[in-house]
Design a protein around this motif. Structure first.
Motif, short mmCIF file in Angstrom:
data_model
loop_
_atom_site.label_atom_id
_atom_site.label_comp_id
_atom_site.label_asym_id
_atom_site.label_seq_id
_atom_site.Cartn_x
_atom_site.Cartn_y
_atom_site.Cartn_z
N TRP A 144 -24.71 -74.80 -66.71
CA TRP A 144 -23.79 -75.74 -67.37
C TRP A 144 -24.37 -77.12 -67.12
O TRP A 144 -24.27 -77.65 -66.02
CB TRP A 144 -22.38 -75.63 -66.79
CG TRP A 144 -21.72 -74.31 -67.05
CD1 TRP A 144 -21.70 -73.23 -66.24
CD2 TRP A 144 -20.96 -73.95 -68.22
NE1 TRP A 144 -21.00 -72.20 -66.82
CE2 TRP A 144 -20.53 -72.63 -68.04
CE3 TRP A 144 -20.61 -74.62 -69.40
CZ2 TRP A 144 -19.76 -71.94 -68.99
CZ3 TRP A 144 -19.86 -73.96 -70.35
CH2 TRP A 144 -19.44 -72.64 -70.14
N ARG A 194 -25.46 -81.16 -67.30
CA ARG A 194 -25.14 -82.57 -67.55
C ARG A 194 -26.37 -83.32 -68.02
O ARG A 194 -26.27 -84.26 -68.81
CB ARG A 194 -24.58 -83.23 -66.28
CG ARG A 194 -23.17 -82.79 -65.90
CD ARG A 194 -22.65 -83.58 -64.72
NE ARG A 194 -21.29 -83.21 -64.38
CZ ARG A 194 -20.21 -83.71 -64.96
NH1 ARG A 194 -20.34 -84.63 -65.91
NH2 ARG A 194 -19.01 -83.32 -64.59
N SER A 206 -21.69 -79.21 -69.87
CA SER A 206 -20.54 -79.05 -68.98
C SER A 206 -19.39 -80.00 -69.30
O SER A 206 -18.30 -79.85 -68.75
CB SER A 206 -20.97 -79.30 -67.53
OG SER A 206 -21.45 -80.64 -67.37
N LYS A 234 -19.36 -67.10 -69.38
CA LYS A 234 -19.90 -67.44 -68.07
C LYS A 234 -20.95 -66.46 -67.54
O LYS A 234 -21.97 -66.88 -66.97
CB LYS A 234 -18.77 -67.61 -67.07
CG LYS A 234 -17.95 -68.88 -67.32
CD LYS A 234 -16.72 -68.96 -66.45
CE LYS A 234 -17.05 -68.98 -64.99
NZ LYS A 234 -15.84 -69.12 -64.14
N ILE A 255 -15.14 -73.58 -65.41
CA ILE A 255 -16.59 -73.44 -65.21
C ILE A 255 -16.90 -72.98 -63.79
O ILE A 255 -17.78 -72.15 -63.56
CB ILE A 255 -17.30 -74.76 -65.50
CG1 ILE A 255 -17.24 -75.09 -66.99
CG2 ILE A 255 -18.76 -74.72 -65.03
CD1 ILE A 255 -17.79 -76.47 -67.33
N SER A 256 -16.15 -73.51 -62.82
CA SER A 256 -16.49 -73.34 -61.40
C SER A 256 -16.04 -72.03 -60.80
O SER A 256 -16.68 -71.51 -59.88
CB SER A 256 -15.89 -74.50 -60.59
OG SER A 256 -16.34 -75.74 -61.07
N ARG A 257 -14.91 -71.49 -61.26
CA ARG A 257 -14.37 -70.34 -60.55
C ARG A 257 -15.08 -69.05 -60.89
O ARG A 257 -15.73 -68.91 -61.91
CB ARG A 257 -12.87 -70.22 -60.84
CG ARG A 257 -12.52 -69.83 -62.26
CD ARG A 257 -11.03 -69.71 -62.45
NE ARG A 257 -10.71 -69.38 -63.83
CZ ARG A 257 -9.69 -69.89 -64.49
NH1 ARG A 257 -8.88 -70.77 -63.91
NH2 ARG A 257 -9.45 -69.54 -65.75
N ASP A 261 -9.84 -81.49 -65.57
CA ASP A 261 -9.66 -80.67 -64.37
C ASP A 261 -9.64 -79.18 -64.70
O ASP A 261 -10.27 -78.37 -64.01
CB ASP A 261 -8.36 -81.04 -63.66
CG ASP A 261 -8.42 -82.42 -63.02
OD1 ASP A 261 -9.54 -82.95 -62.86
OD2 ASP A 261 -7.35 -82.97 -62.69
N LEU A 302 -13.23 -78.03 -65.71
CA LEU A 302 -14.10 -77.90 -64.54
C LEU A 302 -13.72 -76.67 -63.71
O LEU A 302 -14.60 -75.94 -63.22
CB LEU A 302 -14.00 -79.16 -63.69
CG LEU A 302 -14.86 -79.18 -62.41
CD1 LEU A 302 -16.33 -79.03 -62.74
CD2 LEU A 302 -14.62 -80.47 -61.63
N GLU A 303 -12.42 -76.41 -63.59
CA GLU A 303 -11.95 -75.23 -62.86
C GLU A 303 -12.44 -73.96 -63.54
O GLU A 303 -12.86 -73.00 -62.88
CB GLU A 303 -10.43 -75.25 -62.80
CG GLU A 303 -9.80 -74.07 -62.08
CD GLU A 303 -8.28 -74.07 -62.15
OE1 GLU A 303 -7.69 -73.00 -61.94
OE2 GLU A 303 -7.69 -75.15 -62.42
#
Length: 349
Positions: free
Chosen positions: A213, A215, A169, A207, A347-349, A341, A344-345
């Protein structure tokens, strides 16, 4: 009561002096923990002590960001948590930018001549870092799911992985560079925000197939071995050790190259053992030591290939002649929070 004679007194004094001197000759060396630190401590460092008489106290250091914070705080207090430390490219660059590292003397380290070009870092004040090792991230697969090795990074996007990919990630894992090289012809597209957004949009296509993802590298490794994950991007050396332990894991260098990262020895500026530290770096730069690290740790050596006694098979186990993909550290540092930022956006959305 019989008093000892003068010869015995002198011998005892010499012995005590020798013991005191030996105990004073000790350096603290930090490296990444677990198997890595334990193997360095047990298989590599004793040779240095035997050759120089300098004892090594080996300690494990935390993840890069936390370790850089510790080094920075220690420097403010004019202390050094270790006399030498193994750091990544990014920690090296960030620490150098704020003056955390001691300048080293090239003449005290003649074995640096055995290293490949570009692995001794210097500026106007002198040498501030020396490469310790390199390591690859490759395309790893669970062989129970797919016995035939993939040939290209593009197969992460086009292959049928049953929705069981595992990908790191972090923005500096190398996935940005993999996408840039595989689909956009190289790193040039990463020079602008617009270009980076195009690369991230390409990664976003993965995705639906990415189950995790990660760590925690250990979580992915366990999942790959058990079949929870069928493929992903992971450290080549750890994957090879897993395969040698009998797990259904294969590590492949795609035609575009594995992602090659380097680790460097640095001496924190407040270390009190500069001379001993330079002897340590000099020892670790010997071709024979580099070859042994490749054998016992599975890392890629930084000494010149023709100076080591690694067989073709041994070298192929830890490295590749394919031109590697390189994490563009300068871009990651320059773009900093914006890139983190956005990634991360994505990966997350």
């Amino acid at each position: 009561m019989t008093l000892p004679n003068n010869s015995l007194v002198l011998a005892t004094a010499v012995c005590l002096t020798a013991v005191s001197g030996a105990s004073a000759e000790e350096i603290t060396v930090s490296s990444w923990g677990g198997f890595f630190e334990e193997t360095l401590r047990d298989a590599i460092y004793p040779g240095f002590t035997e050759e120089t008489g300098i004892a090594v106290r080996s300690i494990a250091q935390p993840a890069d960001e936390a370790w850089l914070t510790q080094l920075t705080n220690a420097a403010r207090a004019k202390k050094a948590p270790a006399d030498l430390s193994l750091v990544s490219d990014e920690v090296l660059a960030r620490g150098q930018s704020i003056g955390l590292w001691t300048a080293l003397d090239a003449q005290a380290m003649p074995n640096l001549d055995f290293l490949k070009d570009g692995f001794v870092k210097s500026d106007d004040s002198g040498i501030f870092a020396v490469a310790a090792l390199s390591f690859f991230s490759t395309l790893v697969t669970n062989t129970d799911y797919r016995a035939e090795p993939p040939q290209s990074w593009a197969e992460l996007w086009t292959g049928d992985w049953d929705g069981k990919l595992g990908m790191a990630s972090s923005t500096n894992s190398g996935l940005l560079e993999i996408a840039a090289v595989t689909f956009f012809g190289g790193y040039e597209i990463m020079q602008t925000h617009e270009g980076l957004e195009q690369v991230m949009a390409k990664i976003a296509e993965l995705k639906p197939a990415v189950r995790l993802w990660y760590r925690d590298e250990g979580q992915f490794q366990q999942g790959l071995e058990s079949g929870e994950f069928n493929a992903g991007m992971y450290f080549h050396d750890v994957a090879m050790l897993s395969a040698m332990d009998g797990n259904p894991v294969a590590s492949t260098f795609p035609k575009e190259g594995g992602v090659l990262s380097d680790a460097y020895w640095i001496v924190p500026r407040d270390s009190k053992h500069d001379e001993a530290a330079q002897k340590f770096i000099n020892y670790m730069s010997k071709p024979a030591v580099q070859a042994e690290m490749a054998r016992v740790l599975g890392v890629a050596p930084v000494a010149k290939r023709d100076l080591m006694d690694l067989s073709e098979e041994e070298f192929a186990t830890v490295s590749s002649e394919i031109e590697p993909i390189r994490v563009q550290t300068e871009i990651h540092l320059r773009e900093g929070d914006w890139l983190a930022d956005k990634y991360l956006e994505m990966i997350s959305r």
